[in-house]
Design an enzyme around this catalytic site. Structure first.
Site, short mmCIF file in Angstrom:
data_model
loop_
_atom_site.label_atom_id
_atom_site.label_comp_id
_atom_site.label_asym_id
_atom_site.label_seq_id
_atom_site.Cartn_x
_atom_site.Cartn_y
_atom_site.Cartn_z
N GLU A 1 0.85 -1.19 0.00
CA GLU A 1 0.00 0.00 0.00
C GLU A 1 0.89 1.24 0.00
O GLU A 1 1.63 1.47 0.95
CB GLU A 1 -0.90 0.02 1.23
CG GLU A 1 -1.72 1.30 1.40
CD GLU A 1 -2.32 1.43 2.80
OE1 GLU A 1 -2.54 2.59 3.22
OE2 GLU A 1 -2.54 0.41 3.47
N LYS B 1 -10.44 -1.72 8.60
CA LYS B 1 -9.13 -1.49 9.21
C LYS B 1 -9.33 -0.84 10.58
O LYS B 1 -9.88 0.26 10.67
CB LYS B 1 -8.29 -0.58 8.31
CG LYS B 1 -6.89 -0.31 8.84
CD LYS B 1 -6.13 0.66 7.96
CE LYS B 1 -6.58 2.09 8.18
NZ LYS B 1 -5.73 3.06 7.46
#
Length: 217
Positions: free
Chosen positions: A53, A139
């Protein structure tokens, strides 16, 4: 058209969850400079971390995402705050988006494009809201502040929900988060220190990735 996009998004979300279950680490790169995004992703993959990411805190991140995507890397873009950033990341080839908190506009763009979103949340109410927005996974940030036990607690009202631990996760505590119910964990500076990334020290990053993955048992 909207229905077709919804089906695609659901399929992509399911694929992401299956892939993360098999390889439960996302390397989150926050660096002021990324000299070679492809080499970075390859160094991480060599160490056993397939998912990378990059974030909008890095200048010119879309160009880096595009280079990695073109090379076939499993690349996503994070710290996505706006619909414009979501479109920019998707156009660059990001395979998934990550937000630090609830971002309905980002979710809408991702839904239309059929791209999965890992959406940030903390409280039980925010977890429910993230799911309502179509998050492929939720998340929990900052994970270290609340600890692995919090993931077990969330499993009570939300059994089976794909949770990702982010923030303060390292080789010393990552396994505990997975053992307590996290689907996956985010590896940050423990694996990709900004100085090592900026210097292009790929062998060091591979070494760190291997150590992190080994700590999962």
């Amino acid at each position: 058209m909207a229905a077709a996009a919804g089906v695609t998004e659901a399929a992509e979300a399911a694929d992401l969850r299956v892939a993360l279950a098999a390889q439960p680490v996302i390397a989150v790169v926050r660096a002021p400079v990324i000299p070679d995004p492809v080499a970075l992703c390859e160094a991480l993959a060599e160490g056993g971390i397939a998912w990378t990411e990059l974030t909008f805190t890095t200048p010119d991140v879309a160009r880096h995402v595009a280079a990695a995507a073109k090379a076939g890397c499993r690349i996503g873009v994070g710290t996505v705050l706006t619909a414009e950033q979501a479109r920019e990341g998707i156009d660059a080839g990001a395979r998934f988006l990550v937000t630090p908190g609830l971002r309905p506009a980002v979710a809408a763009v991702a839904r239309d494009a059929g791209i999965p979103v890992v959406m940030g949340a903390l409280t039980p109410t925010e977890v429910a809201d993230a799911l309502d927005l179509g998050a492929a996974a939720v998340k929990i940030f900052p994970a270290k502040t609340f600890g692995p036990g919090y993931f077990k607690d969330l499993r009570g009202p939300y059994p089976g929900i794909p949770l990702v631990a982010s923030g303060g996760v390292n080789a010393g505590n990552a396994k505990a988060f997975l053992d307590h119910g996290a689907l996956a964990v985010c590896a940050g500076t423990d694996v990709v220190p900004p100085a090592a990334v900026a210097a292009g020290d790929w062998s060091d990053i591979t070494r760190r990735a291997k150590a992190f993955v080994a700590s999962l048992g």
